[in-house]
Enzyme design. Structure first.
Site, PDB file in Angstrom:
ATOM      1  N   ASP A 176      31.609  46.741  19.605  1.00  0.00           N
ATOM      2  CA  ASP A 176      31.805  45.784  18.516  1.00  0.00           C
ATOM      3  C   ASP A 176      31.554  44.351  19.013  1.00  0.00           C
ATOM      4  OD1 ASP A 176      34.076  45.645  20.073  1.00  0.00           O
ATOM      5  OD2 ASP A 176      35.497  45.578  18.405  1.00  0.00           O
ATOM      6  N   GLU A 185      40.043  46.859  30.569  1.00  0.00           N
ATOM      7  CA  GLU A 185      39.375  45.553  30.553  1.00  0.00           C
ATOM      8  C   GLU A 185      40.309  44.419  30.966  1.00  0.00           C
ATOM      9  OE1 GLU A 185      37.246  44.563  26.947  1.00  0.00           O
ATOM     10  OE2 GLU A 185      37.024  42.462  27.527  1.00  0.00           O
TER      11      GLU A 185
HETATM   12  N1  MHF Z   1      29.105  38.890  25.303  1.00  0.00           N
HETATM   13  C1  MHF Z   1      30.307  39.498  25.325  1.00  0.00           C
HETATM   14  N2  MHF Z   1      30.781  39.973  26.489  1.00  0.00           N
HETATM   15  C2  MHF Z   1      31.995  40.580  26.543  1.00  0.00           C
HETATM   16  O1  MHF Z   1      32.394  41.040  27.647  1.00  0.00           O
HETATM   17  C3  MHF Z   1      32.753  40.710  25.345  1.00  0.00           C
HETATM   18  C4  MHF Z   1      32.207  40.202  24.152  1.00  0.00           C
HETATM   19  N3  MHF Z   1      30.991  39.590  24.171  1.00  0.00           N
HETATM   20  N4  MHF Z   1      32.853  40.321  22.952  1.00  0.00           N
HETATM   21  C5  MHF Z   1      34.013  41.181  22.878  1.00  0.00           C
HETATM   22  C6  MHF Z   1      34.826  41.047  24.076  1.00  0.00           C
HETATM   23  C7  MHF Z   1      35.445  39.669  24.277  1.00  0.00           C
HETATM   24  N5  MHF Z   1      35.517  39.589  25.723  1.00  0.00           N
HETATM   25  C8  MHF Z   1      35.785  38.432  26.442  1.00  0.00           C
HETATM   26  C9  MHF Z   1      35.506  37.203  25.888  1.00  0.00           C
HETATM   27  C10 MHF Z   1      35.749  36.048  26.596  1.00  0.00           C
HETATM   28  C11 MHF Z   1      36.279  36.121  27.895  1.00  0.00           C
HETATM   29  C12 MHF Z   1      36.524  34.867  28.650  1.00  0.00           C
HETATM   30  O2  MHF Z   1      36.180  33.795  28.196  1.00  0.00           O
HETATM   31  N6  MHF Z   1      37.113  34.958  29.836  1.00  0.00           N
HETATM   32  C13 MHF Z   1      37.372  33.806  30.701  1.00  0.00           C
HETATM   33  C14 MHF Z   1      38.847  33.534  30.829  1.00  0.00           C
HETATM   34  C15 MHF Z   1      39.440  33.070  29.546  1.00  0.00           C
HETATM   35  C16 MHF Z   1      40.886  32.636  29.654  1.00  0.00           C
HETATM   36  O3  MHF Z   1      41.439  32.613  30.772  1.00  0.00           O
HETATM   37  O4  MHF Z   1      41.456  32.297  28.607  1.00  0.00           O
HETATM   38  C17 MHF Z   1      36.779  34.087  32.105  1.00  0.00           C
HETATM   39  O5  MHF Z   1      36.294  33.126  32.718  1.00  0.00           O
HETATM   40  O6  MHF Z   1      36.843  35.235  32.549  1.00  0.00           O
HETATM   41  C18 MHF Z   1      36.545  37.371  28.435  1.00  0.00           C
HETATM   42  C19 MHF Z   1      36.299  38.525  27.700  1.00  0.00           C
HETATM   43  C20 MHF Z   1      34.975  40.795  26.325  1.00  0.00           C
HETATM   44  N7  MHF Z   1      34.037  41.277  25.315  1.00  0.00           N
HETATM   45  C1  KIV Z   2      33.011  45.262  26.508  1.00  0.00           C
HETATM   46  C2  KIV Z   2      33.047  46.656  25.982  1.00  0.00           C
HETATM   47  C3  KIV Z   2      34.013  47.530  26.730  1.00  0.00           C
HETATM   48  C4  KIV Z   2      33.331  46.671  24.501  1.00  0.00           C
HETATM   49  O1  KIV Z   2      34.321  47.142  24.007  1.00  0.00           O
HETATM   50  C5  KIV Z   2      32.309  46.067  23.619  1.00  0.00           C
HETATM   51  O2  KIV Z   2      31.172  45.795  24.075  1.00  0.00           O
HETATM   52  O3  KIV Z   2      32.622  45.861  22.447  1.00  0.00           O
HETATM   53 MG    MG Z   3      34.577  46.578  21.938  1.00  0.00          MG
END
Ligand code: MHF
Ligand code: KIV
Ligand code: MG
Length: 290
Positions: free
Chosen positions: A67, A205
């Site tokens: 998603d 995750e």
């Molecule tokens: N392009 C994309 N990659 C993904 O892995 C992903 C998505 N979209 N959409 C659904 C979810 C949302 N996810 C995410 C989205 C943002 C962060 C992120 O910004 N992480 C930061 C830390 C944020 C914080 O500490 O508040 C990082 O630097 O890891 C992580 C997972 C994982 N999934």
């Molecule tokens: C990041 C993976 C595990 C996922 O759920 C997604 O792509 O939506």
């Molecule tokens: Mg997902």
């Protein structure tokens, strides 16, 4: 000389015999957990289109129609507005483009949480319209009954615990989970609950590495990590993240290419050629044969 054809049961299309690779199955994925410490980790990537699936399929064990397509394909701010229609359309395209990998489709927010019955109605539509092998849903203890309900009715379920993006409003962001003793215990209990309920595998995750190691060693189904640990039974990333489509990516992404730059450069050169009339040339136009 006549060519023989095989009807691919996943796509209903006739393909020349022999088929390029044999389709993996959900039980074969589940068994990988027990094939010993020397077993290679499971390889999973997201795919949203037929051509992307075709290119990734030979290298993967599982393709996930995530998603995350809400953000990656549709420019939405989160996964919350993704619909069953979107998942079915992209899911069917990915199944048509793949011959080997197990295709798994994310159940979108709002399509399964209310009851096992709601989840069955949504999951059976996904399975019927796409031809995928399994669905994935987010949640731990609260989803155990639903996972077991679907499993008993012939729908294999991959669970997703730890950082569950559909709960972003409740979690307060996308930061790593499992930092406090309380959160650690909750995520461990979630993983055990979904495994006991019959999930054939789970995504783990965005959790502290120590917790990822403990979860992997505590459940008897494959744990597929994303922002988790190299000790997990497999790894998954969003393909566009891994290809370098975005300037900013989460910490857990390793970029294996920089395709955003290639696209920018190609578009710039195309625009320049059109504006200078360097394209099209005689190679690209139709003229009578001499
Ligand atoms: N392009 C994309 N990659 C993904 O892995 C992903 C998505 N979209 N959409 C659904 C979810 C949302 N996810 C995410 C989205 C943002 C962060 C992120 O910004 N992480 C930061 C830390 C944020 C914080 O500490 O508040 C990082 O630097 O890891 C992580 C997972 C994982 N999934
Ligand atoms: C990041 C993976 C595990 C996922 O759920 C997604 O792509 O939506
Ligand atoms: Mg997902």
């Amino acid at each position: 000389m006549s060519t023989t054809f095989t009807i691919d049961t996943a796509t209903s299309r006739a393909t020349p015999t022999p088929a390029p690779m044999k389709r993996l199955t959900v039980p074969a994925i589940q068994r990988r957990k027990f094939e010993g410490k020397t077993t290679e980790p499971l390889v999973m990537l997201t795919a949203y289109t037929a051509r992307q699936a075709q290119l990734l399929d030979p290298h993967c064990d599982m393709l996930l129609v995530g998603d995350s397509l809400g953000q990656v394909i549709y420019g939405l701010p989160s996964t919350l507005a993704v619909t069953l229609d979107m998942m079915c359309a992209h899911g069917a395209a990915v199944v048509r483009g793949s011959y080997h990998s197990v295709v798994i489709i994310d159940m979108p927010f709002g399509s399964y949480e209310a009851s096992p019955q709601q989840a069955f109605a949504s999951a059976s539509r996904i399975m019927a319209e796409t031809g995928a092998a399994a669905v994935k849903l987010e949640g731990g203890q609260a989803m155990a009954e639903t996972i077991s309900f679907l499993g008993q009715r012939g729908i294999p379920v991959m669970a997703h615990v730890g950082l569950t993006p559909q709960a972003v409003n409740a979690l307060g962001g996308y930061g790593a989970r499992g930092k406090s003793q309380q959160e650690h215990a909750k995520i461990m209990a979630d993983a055990r609950a979904v495994a006991d309920a019959g999930a054939f595998a789970m995504v783990l995750e965005g959790v502290m590495e120590e917790l990822a190691v403990a979860v992997t060693d505590s459940v008897d189904v494959p744990v597929i990590g994303i922002g988790a640990s190299a000790h997990c039974d497999g790894q998954v990333l969003v393909t566009e993240d891994m290809l370098g489509m975005f300037e900013r990516v989460p910490r857990f992404v390793k970029r294996f290419d920089t395709i955003a730059q290639s696209i920018d450069s190609a578009a710039q050169r195309y625009a320049a050629d059109v504006r200078s009339r360097a394209f099209p040339t005689e190679e690209q136009v139709y003229r009578p044969k001499k």
